[in-house]
Scaffold this motif. Structure first.
Motif, mmCIF file in Angstrom:
data_model
loop_
_atom_site.group_PDB
_atom_site.id
_atom_site.type_symbol
_atom_site.label_atom_id
_atom_site.label_comp_id
_atom_site.label_asym_id
_atom_site.label_seq_id
_atom_site.Cartn_x
_atom_site.Cartn_y
_atom_site.Cartn_z
ATOM 1 N N THR A 293 -2.074 -48.732 29.918
ATOM 2 C CA THR A 293 -1.273 -48.711 28.702
ATOM 3 C C THR A 293 -1.778 -49.734 27.683
ATOM 4 O O THR A 293 -1.614 -49.542 26.483
ATOM 5 C CB THR A 293 0.209 -48.977 29.019
ATOM 6 O OG1 THR A 293 0.327 -50.152 29.832
ATOM 7 C CG2 THR A 293 0.819 -47.816 29.754
ATOM 8 N N THR A 294 -2.394 -50.814 28.156
ATOM 9 C CA THR A 294 -2.992 -51.780 27.241
ATOM 10 C C THR A 294 -4.121 -51.129 26.460
ATOM 11 O O THR A 294 -4.237 -51.286 25.235
ATOM 12 C CB THR A 294 -3.525 -53.002 28.007
ATOM 13 O OG1 THR A 294 -2.427 -53.706 28.585
ATOM 14 C CG2 THR A 294 -4.288 -53.940 27.075
ATOM 15 N N LEU A 295 -4.961 -50.382 27.153
ATOM 16 C CA LEU A 295 -6.062 -49.672 26.497
ATOM 17 C C LEU A 295 -5.517 -48.658 25.502
ATOM 18 O O LEU A 295 -6.043 -48.506 24.389
ATOM 19 C CB LEU A 295 -6.925 -48.976 27.556
ATOM 20 C CG LEU A 295 -8.312 -48.494 27.134
ATOM 21 C CD1 LEU A 295 -9.165 -49.650 26.634
ATOM 22 C CD2 LEU A 295 -9.002 -47.794 28.298
ATOM 23 N N GLY B 170 -9.850 -52.959 12.455
ATOM 24 C CA GLY B 170 -8.901 -52.993 13.560
ATOM 25 C C GLY B 170 -8.096 -54.272 13.574
ATOM 26 O O GLY B 170 -6.885 -54.254 13.838
ATOM 27 N N TRP B 171 -8.733 -55.386 13.282
ATOM 28 C CA TRP B 171 -8.050 -56.676 13.266
ATOM 29 C C TRP B 171 -7.032 -56.745 12.128
ATOM 30 O O TRP B 171 -5.874 -57.136 12.332
ATOM 31 C CB TRP B 171 -9.066 -57.803 13.122
ATOM 32 C CG TRP B 171 -8.433 -59.154 12.959
ATOM 33 C CD1 TRP B 171 -8.137 -59.778 11.787
ATOM 34 C CD2 TRP B 171 -7.992 -60.036 13.997
ATOM 35 N NE1 TRP B 171 -7.546 -60.991 12.022
ATOM 36 C CE2 TRP B 171 -7.439 -61.178 13.379
ATOM 37 C CE3 TRP B 171 -8.026 -59.957 15.385
ATOM 38 C CZ2 TRP B 171 -6.930 -62.231 14.110
ATOM 39 C CZ3 TRP B 171 -7.498 -61.015 16.112
ATOM 40 C CH2 TRP B 171 -6.966 -62.138 15.476
ATOM 41 N N VAL B 172 -7.447 -56.350 10.932
ATOM 42 C CA VAL B 172 -6.556 -56.422 9.777
ATOM 43 C C VAL B 172 -5.315 -55.556 9.987
ATOM 44 O O VAL B 172 -4.177 -55.994 9.775
ATOM 45 C CB VAL B 172 -7.296 -55.988 8.489
ATOM 46 C CG1 VAL B 172 -6.308 -55.839 7.325
ATOM 47 C CG2 VAL B 172 -8.374 -57.002 8.132
ATOM 48 N N TRP C 161 -8.455 -57.103 21.126
ATOM 49 C CA TRP C 161 -9.137 -56.371 20.064
ATOM 50 C C TRP C 161 -10.607 -56.113 20.385
ATOM 51 O O TRP C 161 -11.208 -55.153 19.889
ATOM 52 C CB TRP C 161 -9.029 -57.150 18.734
ATOM 53 C CG TRP C 161 -9.772 -58.446 18.764
ATOM 54 C CD1 TRP C 161 -9.307 -59.633 19.215
ATOM 55 C CD2 TRP C 161 -11.115 -58.673 18.338
ATOM 56 N NE1 TRP C 161 -10.262 -60.601 19.106
ATOM 57 C CE2 TRP C 161 -11.383 -60.034 18.560
ATOM 58 C CE3 TRP C 161 -12.105 -57.878 17.782
ATOM 59 C CZ2 TRP C 161 -12.612 -60.612 18.253
ATOM 60 C CZ3 TRP C 161 -13.338 -58.437 17.468
ATOM 61 C CH2 TRP C 161 -13.574 -59.802 17.705
ATOM 62 N N TRP C 162 -11.190 -56.928 21.260
ATOM 63 C CA TRP C 162 -12.605 -56.799 21.585
ATOM 64 C C TRP C 162 -12.921 -55.539 22.395
ATOM 65 O O TRP C 162 -14.091 -55.171 22.549
ATOM 66 C CB TRP C 162 -13.077 -58.037 22.355
ATOM 67 C CG TRP C 162 -12.177 -58.421 23.502
ATOM 68 C CD1 TRP C 162 -11.095 -59.248 23.450
ATOM 69 C CD2 TRP C 162 -12.257 -57.958 24.852
ATOM 70 N NE1 TRP C 162 -10.494 -59.346 24.682
ATOM 71 C CE2 TRP C 162 -11.190 -58.574 25.568
ATOM 72 C CE3 TRP C 162 -13.131 -57.112 25.535
ATOM 73 C CZ2 TRP C 162 -10.977 -58.342 26.928
ATOM 74 C CZ3 TRP C 162 -12.917 -56.880 26.892
ATOM 75 C CH2 TRP C 162 -11.858 -57.498 27.581
#
Length: 379
Positions: free
Chosen positions: A173-175, A320-322, A337-338
């Motif tokens: 679920t994290t993925l 993705g970060w923003v 995020w990596w």
């Protein structure tokens, strides 16, 4: 440069442009927060279709009973009188006597989408003109109602909806949560920046009863898998505005296996494909991570291939970060995020699989998707 290499290069450039515009759309969104008029608080009927127990069901449902809002009711609707969620709702009725909470138990079915049948059964008990629908796995703060209702001050607004961040447990679920937070909202924000959105999400749908009647009521969407999309699309077609609230709700993901997660995402992919085929094809322009890898391989590891890959991946990670951290304040995406490139490769495979087949499994039913996302039961 061969034709294949040229096509891949164009796809990568398109992805970079999309990522850049996604960042711009995200920044523009947070620069214009919605104002709060504390004197505007129309009475609201919250319709909650429930079926079985989700992760943290008690906490999720209780969050809707703890609103700092003067007048609202909650109507829980369930089909099976032996459903274990009934005990949870009955406990909430005792726990929050000051809140108008009702439970509707009815097995009346109006179409293939059983969730919509639940909503149709719930709306009969609704006391107020303004309706709010939210899935059972959504959790909100005490200021939720006061915030999401604000756009209805404009009579031309027919629907209000919300983005969401996922609360995950377990690596699967994290993925899934990372993909949801760093990919899906970008398309929404880009659409919102361009010409406004014309769809809604099950995380929150605020709609007036008169608007619901204008589109044919719940019967008009009873056979569609993407009922939330239709509850935004049909009012937009009827001339109403659909507004994206700046309130972000929490989506509590159920712990699941990798197989279940992939099947769920393939189901969504197939639904988008049959509902909006050209939009689904256009998603190819957003798969920069995979396309840049393919270009690198096609060019034999050339300098150009490496340069395009680095630029594409940097822009993808930045976007993705923003979106996930600055807009959604997503704790899962902030920490992981990596893994975006890995999640992007999985998303590309799912996108490819979405082109295949038209049957899906949903809550124990085998259904066939037809034109526009309409469902029929497979006997």
């Amino acid at each position: 440069m061969s034709m294949i290499e040229l096509v891949l290069l164009i796809l990568c450039l398109a992805a970079v442009i999309f990522y850049g515009y996604g960042i711009y759309a995200a920044i523009a969104f947070i620069r214009h927060p919605q104002s709060i008029n504390s004197q505007f608080h129309p009475a609201i009927s919250i319709l909650k279709p429930v079926c079985g127990l989700d992760r943290d069901t008690q906490t999720n449902l209780a969050s809707f009973c703890q609103q700092d809002y003067p007048e609202y009711q909650i109507v829980f609707a369930v089909r099976d009188r032996h459903d274990p969620v009934i005990a949870v709702v009955e406990k909430l009725i005792l726990q929050f006597p000051q809140v108008d909470v009702q439970l509707v138990v009815s097995d009346r079915i109006i179409g293939a989408n059983l969730k919509v049948s639940n909503l149709a059964n719930a709306v009969v008990a609704a006391k107020h003109e303004v309706l709010l629908m939210a899935d059972s796995d959504i959790r909100v703060g005490k200021d939720y109602l006061q915030r999401v209702i604000q756009p209805l001050q404009d009579d031309n607004v027919g629907v209000v909806t919300c983005l969401y961040r996922s609360l995950a447990a377990g690596w699967v679920t994290t993925l899934e949560a990372v993909g949801t937070a760093t990919d899906f909202p970008t398309g929404v924000l880009v659409s919102n920046q361009n010409s406004g959105i014309k769809f809604a999400f099950g995380s929150t749908i605020v709609i007036r009863q008169q608007v619901l009647k204008a589109i044919g009521g719940f019967g008009a969407i009873a056979d569609y898998l993407a009922d939330d999309f239709q509850l935004g699309y049909l009012p937009a077609q009827a001339g109403y505005k659909v507004i994206l609230s700046d309130y972000i709700v929490d989506h509590v993901l159920e712990t699941s296996t990798l197989f279940d997660a992939i099947q769920r995402q393939i189901r969504w992919a197939r639904c988008i494909r049959v509902s909006r085929p050209w939009d689904y094809l256009g998603l190819l322009l957003t798969h920069g991570t995979c396309n840049s890898l393919l270009l690198l391989v096609a060019t034999g590891g050339s300098t150009l291939g490496w340069l395009v890959l680095i630029i594409t991946w940097v822009m993808r990670l930045l976007m993705g970060w923003v979106v996930s951290v600055k807009i959604l304040h997503d704790p899962v995406a902030k920490k992981f995020w990596w893994v975006i490139p890995v999640r992007d490769l999985i998303s590309f495979v799912i996108w490819c699989l979405g082109w295949m087949g038209s049957t899906i499994q949903w809550r124990g039913q085998q259904l066939r998707l037809g034109r526009g996302g309409k469902m029929t039961t497979v006997v």
